[in-house]
Design a protein around this motif. Structure first.
Motif, PDB file in Angstrom:
ATOM      1  N   GLU A 398     -13.475  41.716  -1.518  1.00 23.82           N
ATOM      2  CA  GLU A 398     -13.084  40.586  -0.548  1.00 23.82           C
ATOM      3  C   GLU A 398     -12.803  41.097   0.744  1.00 23.82           C
ATOM      4  N   PRO A 399     -13.351  40.435   1.732  1.00 28.24           N
ATOM      5  CA  PRO A 399     -12.919  41.015   2.998  1.00 28.24           C
ATOM      6  C   PRO A 399     -11.485  40.574   3.502  1.00 28.24           C
ATOM      7  N   GLN A 400     -10.956  41.389   4.258  1.00 25.91           N
ATOM      8  CA  GLN A 400      -9.525  41.441   4.334  1.00 25.91           C
ATOM      9  C   GLN A 400      -9.558  41.550   5.937  1.00 25.91           C
ATOM     10  N   THR A 401      -8.639  40.738   6.609  1.00 21.87           N
ATOM     11  CA  THR A 401      -8.403  40.689   8.139  1.00 21.87           C
ATOM     12  C   THR A 401      -7.145  41.565   8.443  1.00 21.87           C
ATOM     13  N   PRO A 402      -6.979  42.193   9.324  1.00 20.65           N
ATOM     14  CA  PRO A 402      -5.808  43.131   9.692  1.00 20.65           C
ATOM     15  C   PRO A 402      -4.957  41.946  10.166  1.00 20.65           C
ATOM     16  N   GLY A 403      -3.803  42.316   9.788  1.00 25.39           N
ATOM     17  CA  GLY A 403      -2.298  41.637  10.143  1.00 25.39           C
ATOM     18  C   GLY A 403      -2.281  40.085   9.281  1.00 25.39           C
ATOM     19  N   VAL A 404      -3.355  39.986   8.492  1.00 24.80           N
ATOM     20  CA  VAL A 404      -3.287  38.286   7.641  1.00 24.80           C
ATOM     21  C   VAL A 404      -2.870  38.660   6.263  1.00 24.80           C
ATOM     22  N   ARG A 405      -1.726  38.116   5.953  1.00 21.52           N
ATOM     23  CA  ARG A 405      -1.186  38.593   4.503  1.00 21.52           C
ATOM     24  C   ARG A 405      -1.357  37.247   3.651  1.00 21.52           C
ATOM     25  N   LYS A 406      -1.499  37.508   2.331  1.00 17.41           N
ATOM     26  CA  LYS A 406      -1.455  36.464   1.566  1.00 17.41           C
ATOM     27  C   LYS A 406      -0.175  35.737   0.966  1.00 17.41           C
ATOM     28  N   GLU A 407       0.603  36.870   1.120  1.00 13.47           N
ATOM     29  CA  GLU A 407       2.024  36.706   0.287  1.00 13.47           C
ATOM     30  C   GLU A 407       2.809  35.449   0.566  1.00 13.47           C
ATOM     31  N   PRO A 408       3.028  35.161   2.076  1.00  9.24           N
ATOM     32  CA  PRO A 408       3.762  33.995   2.278  1.00  9.24           C
ATOM     33  C   PRO A 408       3.596  32.582   1.655  1.00  9.24           C
ATOM     34  N   MET A 409       2.119  32.303   1.448  1.00  3.53           N
ATOM     35  CA  MET A 409       1.961  31.092   1.160  1.00  3.53           C
ATOM     36  C   MET A 409       1.787  31.081  -0.462  1.00  3.53           C
ATOM     37  N   LEU A 410       1.504  32.324  -1.102  1.00  3.03           N
ATOM     38  CA  LEU A 410       1.477  32.494  -2.379  1.00  3.03           C
ATOM     39  C   LEU A 410       2.976  32.196  -2.954  1.00  3.03           C
ATOM     40  N   GLU A 411       4.124  32.804  -2.212  1.00  2.00           N
ATOM     41  CA  GLU A 411       5.303  32.787  -2.679  1.00  2.00           C
ATOM     42  C   GLU A 411       5.648  31.271  -2.367  1.00  2.00           C
ATOM     43  N   GLN A 412       5.576  30.505  -1.192  1.00  2.00           N
ATOM     44  CA  GLN A 412       5.743  29.398  -1.049  1.00  2.00           C
ATOM     45  C   GLN A 412       5.384  28.370  -2.067  1.00  2.00           C
ATOM     46  N   LEU A 413       4.187  28.620  -2.696  1.00  4.50           N
ATOM     47  CA  LEU A 413       3.535  27.734  -3.655  1.00  4.50           C
ATOM     48  C   LEU A 413       4.277  28.015  -4.825  1.00  4.50           C
ATOM     49  N   LYS A 414       4.517  29.345  -5.191  1.00  6.63           N
ATOM     50  CA  LYS A 414       5.455  29.545  -6.468  1.00  6.63           C
ATOM     51  C   LYS A 414       6.636  29.117  -6.608  1.00  6.63           C
ATOM     52  N   GLY A 415       7.333  28.928  -5.160  1.00  8.04           N
ATOM     53  CA  GLY A 415       8.619  28.255  -5.278  1.00  8.04           C
ATOM     54  C   GLY A 415       8.516  26.834  -5.441  1.00  8.04           C
ATOM     55  N   THR A 416       7.439  26.117  -4.710  1.00  6.66           N
ATOM     56  CA  THR A 416       7.123  24.702  -4.999  1.00  6.66           C
ATOM     57  C   THR A 416       7.004  24.423  -6.308  1.00  6.66           C
ATOM     58  N   VAL A 417       6.024  25.117  -7.073  1.00  2.00           N
ATOM     59  CA  VAL A 417       5.498  25.022  -8.193  1.00  2.00           C
ATOM     60  C   VAL A 417       6.983  24.932  -9.272  1.00  2.00           C
ATOM     61  N   GLN A 418       8.150  25.872  -9.314  1.00  2.00           N
ATOM     62  CA  GLN A 418       9.089  25.906  -9.919  1.00  2.00           C
ATOM     63  C   GLN A 418      10.177  24.656  -9.722  1.00  2.00           C
ATOM     64  N   GLU A 419       9.934  24.255  -8.151  1.00  2.00           N
ATOM     65  CA  GLU A 419      10.751  23.014  -8.050  1.00  2.00           C
ATOM     66  C   GLU A 419      10.257  21.663  -8.638  1.00  2.00           C
ATOM     67  N   ILE A 420       8.698  21.928  -8.929  1.00  2.00           N
ATOM     68  CA  ILE A 420       8.300  20.513  -9.661  1.00  2.00           C
ATOM     69  C   ILE A 420       8.535  20.577 -10.901  1.00  2.00           C
ATOM     70  N   HIS A 421       8.653  22.005 -11.424  1.00  2.00           N
ATOM     71  CA  HIS A 421       8.929  21.924 -13.051  1.00  2.00           C
ATOM     72  C   HIS A 421      10.227  21.591 -13.388  1.00  2.00           C
ATOM     73  N   ASP A 422      11.073  21.959 -12.378  1.00  2.00           N
ATOM     74  CA  ASP A 422      12.638  21.438 -12.426  1.00  2.00           C
ATOM     75  C   ASP A 422      12.987  20.144 -12.394  1.00  2.00           C
TER      76      ASP A 422
END
Length: 631
Positions: A398-422
């Motif tokens: 997969e092409p990667q762009t320097p300086g662009v990370r995927k972790e913030p959105m994935l972490e935010q989504l993970k936290g929101t998913v847990q909030e929905i379950h709770d």
């Protein structure tokens, strides 16, 4: 349209889906004028069907069918695409005579979209919250004794002014008497109302303390409680107080006691409970929805900001030639975005266009997927390898762009998913506390399903937009495969000949094999509840099995008892062909969301097998080799 409407064996919803799919194919084939006509024809057909349905059910007094809401959504989506196509036709006419006019600045925040100038289709959180609480605010509220006294005094004053207007100026004594009488009556009303209100407040405080003590006993007040448990205790006390003022909870509890195993009663109870705006559980539902919405909205609004999961600039190569970028912000619509006017490569006919069946390679996928006779289990093992996550279609990383990370959105989504379950767990536990008759395994499952539908309905479009942003690269690869293999025959995808219709041109055979399954799968994106979406997948696979049995019987002798015509190895290519024909690349994100929010009990049964099969088919389609068709 007449042919579709004349087929009595096909549901009106399926006919409407056929018309809409035909319009999409015209739009995809760079024929906007014909597509615009077909979109309007689809809307006209849906309106005719709904009018006939209303006339047929008017005298019988029947309620609206479940398909009605789906057809209305489909008509709304066809109307939007008709507007988009009309705008495209208008731009074509004005392109040579009009220069682009910059759009005025907007006060609303914009989200990622392929057009770049459209406003976000999602409301800001503060407006969403106002819409959620407007029902409870508009509900009828009882007046306090002082408010009742104030209304009585206003009436007395109006009568006094009317009598004073009728008196002559010479009747001064009578005017003075009326004035003193009015003041005395108004003062008496206020004094009596104040005494009543003091008594009422004293009794309400005594009742509140009594109910609070009952809630403390229920929650073992001698043990230190967490903030969540203290909040739940306060909500339980509010429920007890609500039940002191309303009789309907007592009637429902009596019904549950008489019929403890009646699941239809559970459905009716929870639906009624969540429809009462002033009940504490219904108010908690609105509060939790607003909290989740506030957590999701910034993720979608800032999806293109630095540090978020934005689409790399060279990722356009993953899209089909001439196709538009995917629109995560508008993923609630069921149909894929049509490409811009440019010719797309057509798959050549002949044996060279047939892709091999999936295999289980030891490393990253190669441009040619070898191992035509590999099994369904091998494919599942291949899909489970972590190395595949870092490889794009055709065996390229997969092409990667320097300086662009995927972790913030994935972490935010993970936290929101847990909030929905709770949030869902809190609603379920509080409902079981309020109605102890629901505390059985079957009733819990039914209660959970009834809670999920109203909870997810306003949140699913925004939630799915986040999932589509996360899975944008996979959707782009799947969209490219759907474009390249749009006209490929089923045999090119690996469907066995014995499971294909012997006479494809026969009456009632459909435009292509397994057409009914593709239409059933297309209904998935019209739903906003995970459980109903999963039911669409199960129905689609059941339709595949039924069609395969019919095709096999038409070719071969009668089946032996206990032996099915289709096996696991046959299901994957057929389901891959159906997914291709659906034209819905957002199924990748839909399945990822369903895997997260479906109850564990369903994931180990038929529903879980169907969901896993669809995910495997989508991954297979995503990894189909392009070079054979490119030649």
């Amino acid at each position: 349209m007449a042919a579709a409407a004349g087929d009595g064996s096909v549901k009106p919803l399926q006919c409407a889906m056929k018309l809409a799919n035909g319009a999409i194919e015209l739009d995809t084939g760079n024929r906007p004028r014909e597509a615009y006509t077909e979109y309007l024809r689809s809307i006209h057909y849906i309106s005719q069907v709904l009018l006939e349905e209303v006339e047929a059910t008017k005298e019988a007094g029947e309620t609206v069918t479940p398909d009605t809401s789906k057809m209305l959504k489909l008509a709304e989506q066809c109307l939007e695409r008709a507007q988009s196509t009309a705008g495209k036709l208008g731009k074509t006419c004005l392109r040579t005579v009009a220069a682009p006019v910059p759009s005025p600045a907007s006060r609303h925040r914009r989200v990622y979209s392929d057009e770049g100038g459209k406003l976000s289709p999602f409301l800001p959180p503060e407006i969403f919250q106002k819409l959620q609480v407007v029902e409870s605010q508009s509900s009828k509220k009882e007046l306090t004794p002082l408010e009742e006294a104030s209304l009585q005094n206003q009436k007395l004053k109006a009568a006094y002014e009317a009598r004073m207007a009728r008196l002559d100026p010479s009747q001064a004594m009578q005017k003075t008497s009326l004035t003193l009488s009015l003041q005395r009556q108004m003062m008496e009303n206020l004094v009596i109302a104040k005494a009543r209100e003091d008594t009422l407040q004293r009794k309400m405080e005594e009742r509140r303390l009594r109910l609070q003590e009952a809630a403390n006993k229920r929650f073992c007040s001698q043990v230190a409680l967490t903030p969540e448990e203290r909040e739940q205790r306060a909500l339980y006390a509010a429920i007890l107080e609500y039940e002191q003022d309303h009789d309907w909870p007592k009637h429902w509890k009596a019904k549950l006691k008489r019929s403890p195993g009646d699941l239809s009663l559970v459905t009716s109870l929870v639906s009624h409970l969540l429809s009462v705006p002033d009940h504490p559980i219904s108010q908690l539902l609105k509060k939790l929805q607003c909290a989740v919405y506030r957590a999701l909205y910034p993720i979608v609004s800032k999806g293109t900001a630095p540090g978020c999961c934005s689409l790399p600039p060279d990722a356009d190569g993953l899209l089909a030639p001439g196709s538009r970028r995917l629109r995560p912000s508008q993923s609630l619509y069921c149909m894929p975005s049509p490409p811009d006017p440019s010719p797309a490569p057509r798959p050549p006919d002949g044996p060279c266009a047939s892709p091999p069946r999936p295999s289980s390679p030891a490393g990253p996928p190669s441009p040619q997927l070898l191992g035509k006779d590999s099994s369904f289990e091998d494919l599942e093992q291949f899909l489970a390898t972590p190395e595949r996550r870092g490889w794009g279609p055709g065996g390229r990383p997969e092409p990667q762009t320097p300086g662009v990370r995927k972790e913030p959105m994935l972490e935010q989504l993970k936290g929101t998913v847990q909030e929905i379950h709770d949030a869902i767990d809190r609603l379920l536990s509080l409902t079981l506390l309020a109605f102890e008759g629901l505390n059985t395994a079957a009733s819990k499952d039914r209660c959970l399903a009834c809670i999920e539908e109203p909870f997810f309905s306003p949140l699913w479009p925004l939630l799915l937009a986040v999932y589509r942003s996360v899975h944008r690269l996979r959707e782009a690869a799947l969209s490219r495969s759907m474009e390249l293999y749009r006209n490929a025959p089923p045999a090119a995808i690996g469907v066995p000949t014995r499971l294909l219709p012997q006479d494809p041109e026969a009456a009632g055979a459909g435009p292509y094999p397994y057409c009914a399954a593709a239409q059933e799968l297309g209904l998935l994106v019209l739903e906003s509840c995970p459980q109903k979406k999963l039911e669409c997948i199960v129905r689609a696979l059941r339709v595949i099995c039924a069609c395969a049995e019919d095709y096999y019987r038409a070719r071969e002798a009668a089946l032996q008892p206990g032996i099915a015509a289709i096996g696991a190895d046959d299901l994957l290519p057929i389901l891959s062909f159906v997914a291709l024909k659906s034209g819905l690349p957002q199924l990748v994100s839909e399945c990822a969301a369903l895997e997260e929010f479906i109850h564990e009990r369903y994931l180990i049964g038929e529903e879980g097998y169907c969901l896993t099969s669809l995910q495997s088919a989508l991954s297979y389609v995503e990894l189909l080799p392009r070079r054979a068709l490119g030649k």
